[in-house]
Structure formats: structure tokens, C-alpha cells
Scaffold this active site. Sequence first.
Site, PDB file in Angstrom:
ATOM      1  N   GLU A 114     -14.985  55.909 -22.884  1.00 17.15           N
ATOM      2  CA  GLU A 114     -15.384  55.038 -21.784  1.00 17.15           C
ATOM      3  C   GLU A 114     -15.406  55.785 -20.452  1.00 17.15           C
ATOM      4  O   GLU A 114     -16.286  55.561 -19.618  1.00 17.15           O
ATOM      5  CB  GLU A 114     -14.429  53.846 -21.707  1.00 17.15           C
ATOM      6  CG  GLU A 114     -14.596  52.876 -22.878  1.00 17.15           C
ATOM      7  CD  GLU A 114     -13.504  51.832 -22.934  1.00 17.15           C
ATOM      8  OE1 GLU A 114     -13.819  50.637 -22.813  1.00 17.15           O
ATOM      9  OE2 GLU A 114     -12.321  52.202 -23.101  1.00 17.15           O
ATOM     10  N   GLU A 134     -10.796  50.570 -31.295  1.00 11.42           N
ATOM     11  CA  GLU A 134      -9.828  49.567 -30.845  1.00 11.42           C
ATOM     12  C   GLU A 134      -9.743  48.345 -31.753  1.00 11.42           C
ATOM     13  O   GLU A 134      -8.682  47.721 -31.873  1.00 11.42           O
ATOM     14  CB  GLU A 134     -10.161  49.110 -29.413  1.00 11.42           C
ATOM     15  CG  GLU A 134      -9.798  50.105 -28.330  1.00 11.42           C
ATOM     16  CD  GLU A 134     -10.931  51.050 -27.990  1.00 11.42           C
ATOM     17  OE1 GLU A 134     -10.966  51.530 -26.857  1.00 11.42           O
ATOM     18  OE2 GLU A 134     -11.777  51.308 -28.870  1.00 11.42           O
TER      19      GLU A 134
END
Length: 269
Positions: A114, A134
Site C-alpha cells: 500500500e 490480510e
Amino acid sequence: MTDYKKILFERNGVISTITFNRPESHNAMDREMSDELQDAVRRVKRDRECRVLIFRGAGDTFCAGDDIKEFLTWTDDDPYWQARQYQETAQTIEDLTPITIAAVDGVCTGGGLELTLTCDFVIATDRSRWGMPEIDWDITPGWGGVTRLARFAGRRKTKEWNLIGQLFDAATAERYDLINRVVQPEDLNAQVDALVEVMLAKNPVTVRRSKFALNKGADLPLSGAMAFEIPIQPFASKPGRFATDGMEDFSDPAARAERRKVSKTFWQD
């Protein structure tokens, strides 16, 4: 060298470098590292002389994202506040005036991936591994992995990566616009240095204005995005004259060739 515990911060002339420094944990980001990263990024934001910021990872990895083990010590409110801090840091990086470069080797997953989405350039080794795992830890990404990522790779691939959670290689990351350049591990530093040299050869005012227009206009309809090119002065002119040094050099074949000698064939192989 600034005295941080979980990152290394170095300023060398107009170049600053932030290195994630928890190699024993694949440079996973705990709250202390997150706080230090935010402080370092704000330091760069205030530094008017800085022209390039490079992100690196210590050891043979970039950043594995959040330190999941630390989550077991969090209170109920911590995820909200931590996600807000992550998003603020990510947006600050994206809005920085200096050119930002992520030099990626090894693991680049979760928050590490990210963070690269906020950078202007990403150079990665062919052994780097990417992904958004995740979901297997019952976590929804908070740095832009389900939002900013879709603006690079599209909804279809972003859903696949987030809902399945598989890892993928550098070639795949390059194919979906996450990487500018894939290199051998031993060539990573040289490629970063070459890119820095090219960017420092540009007029910093032009770079600043172009980067601003690119970032702010990217998510707008074309008619709105075009407006970013009008209010700001489009050329890096000196006070009292319209013509720039670059315009004058364009009329001189030798000067024109000198200006273009590095950029003209860069990354064409």
C-alpha cells in the site's frame, strides 16, 4: 542520521532516505515504527531543499505490512485510530513535493504494498513478492489496499488479490502497473541512483507543478482535471520574463542535446 529505533532516516544533500529497519520481522510495521515513519515523512514535507525521497527495507525485504502479532495487545479503539494514522501518512507521502521512489526487494505485502502505491516511482527486484494477505487474518486493509489499489490495477484484480490473498511475483506486479521497472537484486541500487540522476537534472519547479497536476487530476473527469493545468504558471520562467532556460536551450542544438542526453533513451531497453 536521525535517532529513530525502527527506521533509519538519512539526508544526503537534496536526497532523503527512509529505511524500514526491522529485518528480523520482515520489516513489519508496529506502532512505534508507524509513529517514526509519520514523523520522518512530516520532516521531509517541511524540508524545502529535499528533491527526492527514497523508501527502502533493511535486509533482503521491503515491508511485510502490519505487525499482526501486535494486534493482540490492541484495545477496541486502536484499529480505528491506527488506520486513520496510516491513511494520513499515506496521503502525506502522495502529496509530497519531492519525487518519491520505492526500492523494493523481497517481501512487499499488505501495508508495504500500500505504501508503494503512494510513490511516484517503484523499482523492484525480480525476486520481490507482492500481495494483500490480510483477509486470512480477518483484517480489512486500511492504507488503500482496497481503494487506491483499484485505481492502479482495476476492480477485478484488486478483488482477486484482496479476497483470495495470494502472493504474486514482480512480473505480475509490473503488468498491473504497480512497478515501473523490474531489475536483478544486484542492480537495484544502481537503477535507483540512475533514476535519481535523471530527476535531479529536471527543473524542480516544473517537476513540482507537473506532479501536482498529475496527482490531483488523475481521479477527476477530464474537464475538471484540465483545470489544474491553467491556474498555475505552466512554465518554470524566471521573474520578469516568459521564456525559460529550457526554451532558450531548445534553440541551440548543442544545449538541446545536453539537456536530453540522459532522458531521451532512459529505460528503453
